[in-house]
Design a protein around this motif. Structure first.
Motif, PDB file in Angstrom:
ATOM      1  N   PRO A   1       1.958  72.814  34.207  1.00 23.61           N
ATOM      2  CA  PRO A   1       2.576  73.360  33.421  1.00 23.61           C
ATOM      3  C   PRO A   1       3.094  75.109  33.621  1.00 23.61           C
ATOM      4  CG  PRO A   1       0.647  72.365  32.506  1.00 23.61           C
ATOM      5  CD  PRO A   1       0.597  72.345  33.954  1.00 23.61           C
ATOM      6  N   LEU A   2       4.215  75.130  33.148  1.00 27.03           N
ATOM      7  CA  LEU A   2       4.874  76.473  33.023  1.00 27.03           C
ATOM      8  C   LEU A   2       5.156  77.127  31.858  1.00 27.03           C
ATOM      9  CD1 LEU A   2       6.423  78.698  34.944  1.00 27.03           C
ATOM     10  CD2 LEU A   2       8.395  77.356  34.667  1.00 27.03           C
ATOM     11  N   LEU A   3       4.479  78.373  31.580  1.00 28.64           N
ATOM     12  CA  LEU A   3       4.697  79.177  30.668  1.00 28.64           C
ATOM     13  C   LEU A   3       5.477  80.349  31.009  1.00 28.64           C
ATOM     14  CD1 LEU A   3       1.257  79.137  28.806  1.00 28.64           C
ATOM     15  CD2 LEU A   3       3.036  77.509  28.595  1.00 28.64           C
ATOM     16  N   VAL A   4       6.726  80.583  30.372  1.00 24.90           N
ATOM     17  CA  VAL A   4       7.326  82.103  30.711  1.00 24.90           C
ATOM     18  C   VAL A   4       7.279  83.089  29.587  1.00 24.90           C
ATOM     19  CG1 VAL A   4       9.786  82.920  30.946  1.00 24.90           C
ATOM     20  CG2 VAL A   4       9.051  80.669  31.761  1.00 24.90           C
ATOM     21  N   LEU A   5       6.794  83.965  30.035  1.00 24.53           N
ATOM     22  CA  LEU A   5       6.523  85.201  29.328  1.00 24.53           C
ATOM     23  C   LEU A   5       7.683  86.406  29.338  1.00 24.53           C
ATOM     24  CD1 LEU A   5       4.906  87.276  27.358  1.00 24.53           C
ATOM     25  CD2 LEU A   5       3.318  87.902  29.303  1.00 24.53           C
ATOM     26  N   ARG A   6       8.281  86.358  28.307  1.00 24.27           N
ATOM     27  CA  ARG A   6       9.309  87.389  28.473  1.00 24.27           C
ATOM     28  C   ARG A   6       9.326  88.258  26.839  1.00 24.27           C
ATOM     29  NH1 ARG A   6       9.671  86.321  32.621  1.00 24.27           N
ATOM     30  NH2 ARG A   6      11.612  85.364  33.747  1.00 24.27           N
ATOM     31  N   ARG A   7       9.211  89.615  27.246  1.00 26.57           N
ATOM     32  CA  ARG A   7       9.427  90.543  25.975  1.00 26.57           C
ATOM     33  C   ARG A   7      10.595  90.426  25.556  1.00 26.57           C
ATOM     34  NH1 ARG A   7      10.149  95.199  30.284  1.00 26.57           N
ATOM     35  NH2 ARG A   7       8.257  94.332  31.319  1.00 26.57           N
ATOM     36  N   PRO A   8      10.766  90.300  24.044  1.00 25.61           N
ATOM     37  CA  PRO A   8      12.070  90.241  23.437  1.00 25.61           C
ATOM     38  C   PRO A   8      13.068  91.383  23.882  1.00 25.61           C
ATOM     39  CG  PRO A   8      10.277  90.167  21.668  1.00 25.61           C
ATOM     40  CD  PRO A   8       9.584  90.555  22.890  1.00 25.61           C
ATOM     41  N   GLY A   9      14.328  91.005  23.880  1.00 23.75           N
ATOM     42  CA  GLY A   9      15.293  92.185  24.271  1.00 23.75           C
ATOM     43  C   GLY A   9      15.469  93.054  23.224  1.00 23.75           C
ATOM     44  N   TRP A  10      16.262  94.089  23.702  1.00 24.57           N
ATOM     45  CA  TRP A  10      16.527  95.153  22.525  1.00 24.57           C
ATOM     46  C   TRP A  10      17.554  94.745  21.815  1.00 24.57           C
ATOM     47  CZ3 TRP A  10      16.667  98.475  27.744  1.00 24.57           C
ATOM     48  CH2 TRP A  10      15.607  98.933  27.872  1.00 24.57           C
ATOM     49  N   ARG A  11      17.717  95.417  20.719  1.00 22.48           N
ATOM     50  CA  ARG A  11      18.822  95.183  19.696  1.00 22.48           C
ATOM     51  C   ARG A  11      19.716  96.532  19.479  1.00 22.48           C
ATOM     52  NH1 ARG A  11      18.860  90.195  17.181  1.00 22.48           N
ATOM     53  NH2 ARG A  11      17.087  88.832  17.606  1.00 22.48           N
TER      54      ARG A  11
ATOM     55  N   HIS B   1      -4.065  75.451  46.022  1.00 18.49           N
ATOM     56  CA  HIS B   1      -4.984  76.294  45.419  1.00 18.49           C
ATOM     57  C   HIS B   1      -5.287  75.554  44.092  1.00 18.49           C
ATOM     58  CE1 HIS B   1      -3.291  78.879  48.412  1.00 18.49           C
ATOM     59  NE2 HIS B   1      -4.749  79.474  48.508  1.00 18.49           N
ATOM     60  N   ARG B   2      -4.842  74.443  43.766  1.00 19.84           N
ATOM     61  CA  ARG B   2      -5.439  73.692  42.741  1.00 19.84           C
ATOM     62  C   ARG B   2      -5.345  74.213  41.481  1.00 19.84           C
ATOM     63  NH1 ARG B   2     -10.446  69.627  44.047  1.00 19.84           N
ATOM     64  NH2 ARG B   2      -9.689  69.393  46.310  1.00 19.84           N
ATOM     65  N   VAL B   3      -3.918  74.772  41.175  1.00 23.06           N
ATOM     66  CA  VAL B   3      -3.551  75.363  39.963  1.00 23.06           C
ATOM     67  C   VAL B   3      -3.308  74.838  38.949  1.00 23.06           C
ATOM     68  CG1 VAL B   3      -1.564  77.019  39.000  1.00 23.06           C
ATOM     69  CG2 VAL B   3      -2.482  77.387  41.512  1.00 23.06           C
ATOM     70  N   ASP B   4      -3.759  75.082  37.634  1.00 22.42           N
ATOM     71  CA  ASP B   4      -3.691  74.443  36.370  1.00 22.42           C
ATOM     72  C   ASP B   4      -2.458  74.842  35.479  1.00 22.42           C
ATOM     73  OD1 ASP B   4      -6.133  72.652  36.528  1.00 22.42           O
ATOM     74  OD2 ASP B   4      -7.000  74.573  37.019  1.00 22.42           O
ATOM     75  N   ALA B   5      -2.138  75.899  35.550  1.00 21.81           N
ATOM     76  CA  ALA B   5      -1.028  76.337  34.724  1.00 21.81           C
ATOM     77  C   ALA B   5      -0.522  77.774  35.408  1.00 21.81           C
ATOM     78  CB  ALA B   5      -1.523  77.044  33.414  1.00 21.81           C
ATOM     79  N   VAL B   6       0.983  77.763  35.477  1.00 20.24           N
ATOM     80  CA  VAL B   6       1.718  79.012  35.930  1.00 20.24           C
ATOM     81  C   VAL B   6       2.140  79.689  34.841  1.00 20.24           C
ATOM     82  CG1 VAL B   6       3.614  79.786  37.384  1.00 20.24           C
ATOM     83  CG2 VAL B   6       2.200  77.693  38.035  1.00 20.24           C
TER      84      VAL B   6
END
Length: 259
Positions: free
Chosen positions: A100-110, A70-75
């Motif tokens: 290229p792989l980008l990982v989106l992670r909301r910050p954890g709780w403190r 599917h000719r993906v340019d970024a994940v």
């Protein structure tokens, strides 16, 4: 990006609020083809902008094949912070294809002043900790991890999930079907109404389900917090959709723009 070049194709591994926001933002930007992939574990997911596919890829090899075909340019891996298997597959597929792989992670709780947190590394460890902390448990770790608590016949569980959980399950079980966001007032009512002694949660982060922590703090209840699994070696996370979009824009600029 040349006026005659095909629009970059971004695959978003979704299932989270952040994934939905990212797909909407990229689609509104224009000049980008967005496909959001859902695992299919929720029967009625919310509406999504762009193209949508449902179901697994067949492991890292299947995902790599899909990226090529599917000719993906970024994940962008915007899955739940505890979807460790998907993240591992995405990292392997990205390495195999050079996408290229980008990982989106909301910050954890403190923890805040007054919190009585008991951090544990897994659902199994959370189950081990419960008998010493209380008899009535508010379990908010999702329907798929319920089997870790199925052997605790002496405890009473109030389980909240978006969809009904299946077996194996604890013998003494109440199910609350609900989807966030939740309010502190509503969480206080739930904890008091069900006479909860201890709360169990994953460190999901974000505001949609954080109210239960404030409610537990107000009532002085212990909270068993399951820590997030580590990211694959060499993978770092971006904290929000703005950071992901900025990184993607860098990828699309003419000339070398390494991650």
């Amino acid at each position: 990006m040349s006026a005659h070049a095909p629009a970059p194709h971004v695959l978003v591994l979704g299932g989270t609020t952040e994934a939905r926001r990212l797909a909407a933002g990229l689609t509104a930007r224009g000049g980008v083809r967005v496909t959001t992939s859902l695992a299919g574990r929720v029967a009625r997911p919310g509406a999504l902008e762009g193209e949508v596919r449902t179901g697994g890829f067949g492991g890292a090899e299947g995902l790599a094949r899909w990226l090529r075909e599917h000719r993906v340019d970024a994940v962008v891996d915007a899955t739940h912070p505890f979807a460790a298997g998907i993240t591992a597959h995405a990292a392997r597929a990205a390495t195999a294809t050079g996408v290229p792989l980008l990982v989106l992670r909301r910050p954890g709780w403190r923890p805040a002043a007054g919190d009585r947190w008991h951090p544990v590394p897994s659902l199994g460890a959370a189950a081990d900790a419960l008998p010493a902390l209380g008899r009535r448990v508010f379990l908010t770790t999702g329907r798929l991890g319920l089997s870790a608590f199925a052997h605790l016949d002496d405890l009473h569980f109030v389980v909240r999930s978006v969809e009904p959980p299946g077996p194996p399950a604890p013998a003494h079980l109440e199910v609350l079907l609900a989807r966030g966001p939740f309010t502190v007032a509503g969480e206080l009512q739930a904890l008091r109404g069900h006479r909860i002694d201890v709360l169990v949660t994953k460190d999901s982060g974000g505001e949609a389900t954080a109210a239960k922590l404030a409610a537990a703090r107000e009532l002085g209840l212990p909270v068993v917090v399951v820590r997030r699994p580590p990211l694959p070696e060499g993978v770092t996370a971006l904290p929000d959709t703005a950071a992901v979009r900025e990184r993607l824009e860098r990828l699309w600029r003419p000339g070398p723009t390494p991650l």
